[in-house]
Design a protein around this motif. Structure first.
Motif, PDB file in Angstrom:
ATOM      1  N   ASP A  21      27.998  65.726  -4.252  1.00 31.26           N
ATOM      2  CA  ASP A  21      26.679  65.571  -3.633  1.00 31.26           C
ATOM      3  C   ASP A  21      26.188  64.126  -3.746  1.00 31.26           C
ATOM      4  O   ASP A  21      25.619  63.580  -2.801  1.00 31.26           O
ATOM      5  CB  ASP A  21      25.650  66.501  -4.295  1.00 31.26           C
ATOM      6  N   GLY A  22      26.399  63.523  -4.900  1.00 28.55           N
ATOM      7  CA  GLY A  22      25.986  62.132  -5.100  1.00 28.55           C
ATOM      8  C   GLY A  22      26.697  61.190  -4.151  1.00 28.55           C
ATOM      9  O   GLY A  22      26.089  60.254  -3.613  1.00 28.55           O
ATOM     10  N   LEU A  23      27.969  61.442  -3.930  1.00 27.95           N
ATOM     11  CA  LEU A  23      28.718  60.622  -2.982  1.00 27.95           C
ATOM     12  C   LEU A  23      28.141  60.746  -1.583  1.00 27.95           C
ATOM     13  O   LEU A  23      28.024  59.758  -0.854  1.00 27.95           O
ATOM     14  CB  LEU A  23      30.196  61.020  -2.983  1.00 27.95           C
ATOM     15  N   MET A  24      27.740  61.963  -1.211  1.00 27.45           N
ATOM     16  CA  MET A  24      27.136  62.156   0.111  1.00 27.45           C
ATOM     17  C   MET A  24      25.860  61.331   0.246  1.00 27.45           C
ATOM     18  O   MET A  24      25.582  60.772   1.305  1.00 27.45           O
ATOM     19  CB  MET A  24      26.817  63.634   0.352  1.00 27.45           C
ATOM     20  N   ASP A  25      25.089  61.243  -0.819  1.00 24.51           N
ATOM     21  CA  ASP A  25      23.874  60.423  -0.783  1.00 24.51           C
ATOM     22  C   ASP A  25      24.206  58.949  -0.554  1.00 24.51           C
ATOM     23  O   ASP A  25      23.486  58.240   0.145  1.00 24.51           O
ATOM     24  CB  ASP A  25      23.075  60.582  -2.078  1.00 24.51           C
ATOM     25  N   LEU A  26      25.322  58.504  -1.125  1.00 22.75           N
ATOM     26  CA  LEU A  26      25.718  57.104  -0.929  1.00 22.75           C
ATOM     27  C   LEU A  26      26.101  56.822   0.518  1.00 22.75           C
ATOM     28  O   LEU A  26      25.970  55.697   0.988  1.00 22.75           O
ATOM     29  CB  LEU A  26      26.885  56.736  -1.847  1.00 22.75           C
ATOM     30  N   PHE A  27      26.567  57.835   1.235  1.00 24.60           N
ATOM     31  CA  PHE A  27      26.931  57.634   2.639  1.00 24.60           C
ATOM     32  C   PHE A  27      25.728  57.190   3.468  1.00 24.60           C
ATOM     33  O   PHE A  27      25.893  56.598   4.534  1.00 24.60           O
ATOM     34  CB  PHE A  27      27.542  58.903   3.246  1.00 24.60           C
ATOM     35  N   ASP A  28      24.528  57.468   2.984  1.00 26.43           N
ATOM     36  CA  ASP A  28      23.333  57.008   3.697  1.00 26.43           C
ATOM     37  C   ASP A  28      23.320  55.485   3.822  1.00 26.43           C
ATOM     38  O   ASP A  28      22.710  54.931   4.734  1.00 26.43           O
ATOM     39  CB  ASP A  28      22.057  57.478   2.996  1.00 26.43           C
ATOM     40  N   LEU A  29      24.013  54.809   2.912  1.00 23.58           N
ATOM     41  CA  LEU A  29      24.073  53.348   2.964  1.00 23.58           C
ATOM     42  C   LEU A  29      24.875  52.853   4.168  1.00 23.58           C
ATOM     43  O   LEU A  29      24.743  51.707   4.571  1.00 23.58           O
ATOM     44  CB  LEU A  29      24.695  52.787   1.676  1.00 23.58           C
ATOM     45  N   PHE A  30      25.712  53.716   4.722  1.00 23.97           N
ATOM     46  CA  PHE A  30      26.491  53.323   5.896  1.00 23.97           C
ATOM     47  C   PHE A  30      25.689  53.475   7.181  1.00 23.97           C
ATOM     48  O   PHE A  30      26.108  53.011   8.229  1.00 23.97           O
ATOM     49  CB  PHE A  30      27.763  54.171   6.019  1.00 23.97           C
ATOM     50  N   GLY A  31      24.586  54.144   7.098  1.00 21.34           N
ATOM     51  CA  GLY A  31      23.795  54.429   8.295  1.00 21.34           C
ATOM     52  C   GLY A  31      24.061  55.851   8.740  1.00 21.34           C
ATOM     53  O   GLY A  31      25.212  56.247   8.900  1.00 21.34           O
ATOM     54  N   SER A  32      23.027  56.620   8.930  1.00 19.18           N
ATOM     55  CA  SER A  32      23.184  58.047   9.201  1.00 19.18           C
ATOM     56  C   SER A  32      23.949  58.322  10.488  1.00 19.18           C
ATOM     57  O   SER A  32      24.676  59.302  10.580  1.00 19.18           O
ATOM     58  CB  SER A  32      21.818  58.724   9.245  1.00 19.18           C
ATOM     59  N   VAL A  33      23.820  57.475  11.484  1.00 21.35           N
ATOM     60  CA  VAL A  33      24.526  57.712  12.743  1.00 21.35           C
ATOM     61  C   VAL A  33      26.008  57.404  12.592  1.00 21.35           C
ATOM     62  O   VAL A  33      26.870  58.147  13.043  1.00 21.35           O
ATOM     63  CB  VAL A  33      23.921  56.855  13.879  1.00 21.35           C
ATOM     64  N   VAL A  34      26.292  56.308  11.900  1.00 24.24           N
ATOM     65  CA  VAL A  34      27.665  55.849  11.789  1.00 24.24           C
ATOM     66  C   VAL A  34      28.569  56.877  11.127  1.00 24.24           C
ATOM     67  O   VAL A  34      29.594  57.259  11.665  1.00 24.24           O
ATOM     68  CB  VAL A  34      27.719  54.515  10.996  1.00 24.24           C
ATOM     69  N   PHE A  35      28.201  57.362   9.948  1.00 29.07           N
ATOM     70  CA  PHE A  35      29.049  58.298   9.232  1.00 29.07           C
ATOM     71  C   PHE A  35      28.442  59.685   9.165  1.00 29.07           C
ATOM     72  O   PHE A  35      28.791  60.485   8.314  1.00 29.07           O
ATOM     73  CB  PHE A  35      29.387  57.770   7.835  1.00 29.07           C
ATOM     74  N   GLY A  36      27.550  59.988  10.100  1.00 29.51           N
ATOM     75  CA  GLY A  36      26.912  61.291  10.121  1.00 29.51           C
ATOM     76  C   GLY A  36      27.910  62.426  10.223  1.00 29.51           C
ATOM     77  O   GLY A  36      27.785  63.449   9.541  1.00 29.51           O
ATOM     78  N   PHE A  37      28.946  62.259  11.050  1.00 28.74           N
ATOM     79  CA  PHE A  37      29.926  63.331  11.222  1.00 28.74           C
ATOM     80  C   PHE A  37      30.733  63.544   9.951  1.00 28.74           C
ATOM     81  O   PHE A  37      31.105  64.667   9.622  1.00 28.74           O
ATOM     82  CB  PHE A  37      30.852  63.047  12.421  1.00 28.74           C
ATOM     83  N   VAL A  38      30.987  62.474   9.194  1.00 28.25           N
ATOM     84  CA  VAL A  38      31.712  62.602   7.926  1.00 28.25           C
ATOM     85  C   VAL A  38      30.840  63.347   6.922  1.00 28.25           C
ATOM     86  O   VAL A  38      31.292  64.272   6.251  1.00 28.25           O
ATOM     87  CB  VAL A  38      32.110  61.212   7.361  1.00 28.25           C
ATOM     88  N   GLN A  39      29.575  62.934   6.822  1.00 33.73           N
ATOM     89  CA  GLN A  39      28.649  63.604   5.911  1.00 33.73           C
ATOM     90  C   GLN A  39      28.518  65.085   6.251  1.00 33.73           C
ATOM     91  O   GLN A  39      28.532  65.925   5.356  1.00 33.73           O
ATOM     92  CB  GLN A  39      27.265  62.961   5.977  1.00 33.73           C
ATOM     93  N   THR A  40      28.397  65.390   7.528  1.00 31.73           N
ATOM     94  CA  THR A  40      28.242  66.787   7.944  1.00 31.73           C
ATOM     95  C   THR A  40      29.459  67.605   7.526  1.00 31.73           C
ATOM     96  O   THR A  40      29.330  68.697   6.966  1.00 31.73           O
ATOM     97  CB  THR A  40      28.039  66.879   9.470  1.00 31.73           C
TER      98      THR A  40
END
Length: 197
Positions: free
Chosen positions: A31-50
């Motif tokens: 879960d913490g790693l997913m929060d760090l993905f926000d640093l990439f920009g929600s649109v950019v890595f949104g599909f990875v986070q999802t």
């Protein structure tokens, strides 16, 4: 606002015993790693986070419904297999792949001081995930990877203006722990015939 790196649950803190990788601690770190993905920009890595969040949810649902039999990832998979179920195992296979991809990209970033973030993610993608994806998915990933932030901006976001050398040292420990978990769980899944990773 995304957390600073030091505020995220570390994979270093995930207990590993003879029975395996502690399930709730692993899920907290993921879960913490997913929060760090926000640093990439929600649109950019949104599909990875999802995708990763969906897989975390699948593993967490099995843990919640069979807690006593799922204290470690390995026990969770074995218990699910005994029940002739497969959903959490399939989620874990995909989750470990995604974590291994992220780990490899950040290890590349640590190892190559001159490489931009998109280069590191591209290298990691080619090794860890590319062979699992169709042409269409590969095309989407290629576009997303090109849009990640610059290396300097990424590190600045993680450190929030703090000590970047300390950040790099902590990240090295975090990545080593994540890598060890990914290798261990991947081998368990492959050797037990539970799913290819």
């Amino acid at each position: 606002m995304p957390p600073k790196f030091e505020q995220v649950t570390s994979f270093v803190d995930v207990p590993i015993t003879d029975d395996g990788v502690d399930t709730p601690a692993f899920l907290d770190a993921a879960d913490g790693l997913m929060d760090l993905f926000d640093l990439f920009g929600s649109v950019v890595f949104g599909f990875v986070q999802t995708d990763l969040r969906t897989n975390i949810t699948g593993v967490r649902a099995r843990y919640a419904s069979h807690t006593a039999a799922s204290t470690t990832l390995e026990r969770l998979v074995e218990a699910e297999h005994a029940d002739r179920a497969r959903n959490a195992t399939a989620c874990l296979v995909r989750l470990v792949r995604g974590l291994a991809f992220t780990c490899r990209a950040l290890q590349e970033l640590q190892a190559d001081d001159k490489a931009e973030l998109h280069v590191c993610f591209r290298r990691a993608y080619d090794v860890v995930l590319k062979h699992h994806h169709s042409f269409v998915i590969r095309s989407v990933v290629t576009i997303a990877i090109r849009a990640v932030p610059r290396r300097a901006d990424f590190f600045m976001s993680l450190a929030e203006g703090g000590d970047q050398e300390k950040l790099r040292a902590e990240m090295s420990k975090w990545l080593a722990a994540l890598d060890a978990i990914a290798v261990r769980v991947s081998a368990f899944l492959a050797n037990g015939g539970y799913g290819r990773v």
